[in-house]
Motif scaffolding. Structure first.
Motif, PDB file in Angstrom:
ATOM      1  N   THR A   1       0.838  -1.197   0.000  1.00 16.69           N
ATOM      2  CA  THR A   1       0.000   0.000   0.000  1.00 16.69           C
ATOM      3  C   THR A   1       0.877   1.253   0.000  1.00 16.69           C
ATOM      4  O   THR A   1       1.869   1.334   0.727  1.00 16.69           O
ATOM      5  CB  THR A   1      -0.912   0.015   1.235  1.00 16.69           C
ATOM      6  OG1 THR A   1      -1.786  -1.120   1.186  1.00 16.69           O
ATOM      7  CG2 THR A   1      -1.755   1.275   1.289  1.00 16.69           C
TER       8      THR A   1
ATOM      9  N   ASP B   1      -2.887   4.980  -2.227  1.00 12.90           N
ATOM     10  CA  ASP B   1      -3.844   3.867  -2.239  1.00 12.90           C
ATOM     11  C   ASP B   1      -4.843   3.947  -1.088  1.00 12.90           C
ATOM     12  O   ASP B   1      -5.861   3.230  -1.102  1.00 12.90           O
ATOM     13  CB  ASP B   1      -3.112   2.525  -2.110  1.00 12.90           C
ATOM     14  CG  ASP B   1      -2.257   2.198  -3.317  1.00 12.90           C
ATOM     15  OD1 ASP B   1      -2.682   2.510  -4.438  1.00 12.90           O
ATOM     16  OD2 ASP B   1      -1.169   1.617  -3.120  1.00 12.90           O
TER      17      ASP B   1
ATOM     18  N   LEU C   1      -8.292   1.822  -0.405  1.00  8.43           N
ATOM     19  CA  LEU C   1      -8.169   0.751   0.593  1.00  8.43           C
ATOM     20  C   LEU C   1      -9.274   0.862   1.635  1.00  8.43           C
ATOM     21  O   LEU C   1      -9.926  -0.136   1.970  1.00  8.43           O
ATOM     22  CB  LEU C   1      -6.793   0.836   1.257  1.00  8.43           C
ATOM     23  CG  LEU C   1      -6.567  -0.084   2.465  1.00  8.43           C
ATOM     24  CD1 LEU C   1      -6.358  -1.512   2.009  1.00  8.43           C
ATOM     25  CD2 LEU C   1      -5.376   0.386   3.291  1.00  8.43           C
TER      26      LEU C   1
ATOM     27  N   ILE D   1      -2.122  -5.269  -0.790  1.00  4.61           N
ATOM     28  CA  ILE D   1      -3.351  -5.182  -1.570  1.00  4.61           C
ATOM     29  C   ILE D   1      -3.285  -6.191  -2.711  1.00  4.61           C
ATOM     30  O   ILE D   1      -2.291  -6.256  -3.438  1.00  4.61           O
ATOM     31  CB  ILE D   1      -3.540  -3.765  -2.150  1.00  4.61           C
ATOM     32  CG1 ILE D   1      -3.707  -2.740  -1.017  1.00  4.61           C
ATOM     33  CG2 ILE D   1      -4.748  -3.713  -3.087  1.00  4.61           C
ATOM     34  CD1 ILE D   1      -3.842  -1.305  -1.510  1.00  4.61           C
TER      35      ILE D   1
END
Length: 361
Positions: free
Chosen positions: A171, A175, A179, A216
């Motif tokens: 991440t 992001d 997220l 992720i």
């Protein structure tokens, strides 16, 4: 005397933890250096630490009441957690538990929440008997939610990355909005999944966590899963204090063979067990291929960081549990309960699978 802990109680609480090991085949102490109270921030948006004192002022017991926002039936509600209960060996079986629950009820009456999650390790007949089977009238009612499986995955050398159409990436700050949207959308499918917000990832709530260690999973550019690697050794430690007779005898032979078996060695007495937590686990539609890829990446990250175990907690009904069990592991089963004083939300819970973020306990 039962009361809220003060900052100058911190050293006494840490001493209580260090001198009261948890017995088993491997006897350990769960320690919180350099500060017990600072380490409680991970438990929720608010945490109250309760201590019991003898007449001479000595701290002989501690417990915590924490609250945070979670998803209940897909909606955001405040929920509590009762844990960190430690009682000095010389004082067990006395007045502490009973008076402690009276005090906790007073705290609840001032700041009521929908209920409290409580986990009791299987085999702890004393705790189950006192709290559940023979509870007193002023104790909260305990409603069983099922088994929780905490697995310590044994980590050896890194394993080859899986061949599939899933991309795993660290991440970045850019992001974070996507997220958070993913965690709130898909986390709501689990009962009691924490409500994470962007500010939580730069606060004491996630102390010790590196944003880049939150992984992720994407398929064709779309986020399909998240899980993070959380090392809390800077404020939470598990220290080996002894082995049973069989393990003491076998330990030198096992440690000699451990590199060939790709297993972690058994630590020296007095040494800290090195591990990281799998946290924030959330997979769209419970896609097993996505979770398999995330778990492999977390396993390899654990190996790269020089830790010996990856800790993960999943409920009995969780379809992701068999994938975690496929790794060599040590299992710590427990029973998960919803406790409440007064009106219960237990009857209105739907059939969503429970989730307990073990890294925050």
């Amino acid at each position: 005397m039962i009361e809220l802990a003060q900052p100058n109680d911190d050293a006494a609480i840490r001493s209580l933890l260090a001198r009261n090991p948890v017995p088993g085949r491997v006897t350990v102490t769960f320690e919180r250096e350099p500060s017990f109270l600072a380490g409680c921030a991970t438990m929720g948006s608010a945490c109250q630490t309760v201590v019991a004192r003898m007449n001479n002022g000595e701290v002989v017991a501690v417990a915590c009441r924490a609250t945070r926002e979670v998803f209940i039936n897909g909606r955001i509600e405040r929920l509590g957690y009762l844990g960190q209960l430690r009682v000095d060996a010389a004082q067990r079986g006395r007045w502490l538990v009973s008076r402690g629950f009276r005090f906790l009820q007073q705290l609840h009456d001032v700041d009521p929440v929908a209920g409290y999650l409580v986990s009791i390790i299987e085999g702890n007949a004393e705790a189950a008997g006192v709290l559940v089977k023979q509870r007193r009238n002023h104790f909260p009612a305990f409603h069983e939610l099922g088994r929780l499986h905490t697995l310590a995955l044994a980590v050896g050398k890194p394993k080859p990355a899986l061949s599939n159409d899933i991309e795993i990436a660290a991440t970045t700050p850019n992001d974070l909005p996507a997220l958070i949207r993913f965690l709130q959308q898909h986390g709501a499918r689990r009962q009691f999944y924490p409500v994470w917000r962007a500010e939580d990832f730069d606060s004491p709530t996630t102390q010790g966590l590196r944003l880049a260690d939150v992984l992720i999973a994407r398929r064709r550019g779309e986020i399909v899963g998240v899980s993070g690697w959380w090392n809390q050794s800077s404020f939470k430690q598990t220290v080996v204090r002894g082995y049973d007779r069989w393990l003491r005898t076998a330990r030198p032979f096992y440690n000699a063979a451990a590199p060939w078996l790709q297993r972690p060695p058994l630590p020296d007495v007095g040494a800290e067990i090195r591990y990281g937590y799998a946290a924030f686990t959330c997979v769209a539609e419970d896609d097993v291929e996505v979770f398999r890829a995330l778990l492999r990446a977390l396993y390899n990250l654990t190996a790269q960081r020089g830790c010996h175990y990856l800790m993960i907690g999943l409920a009995e009904r969780d379809p992701l549990l068999p994938l975690a069990r496929a790794y060599a592991h040590i299992a710590y089963p427990s029973r998960l309960y919803l406790a409440d004083w007064g009106e219960s939300i237990y009857e209105r819970l739907d059939q969503r699978i429970p989730y307990l973020e073990i890294a925050t306990l």
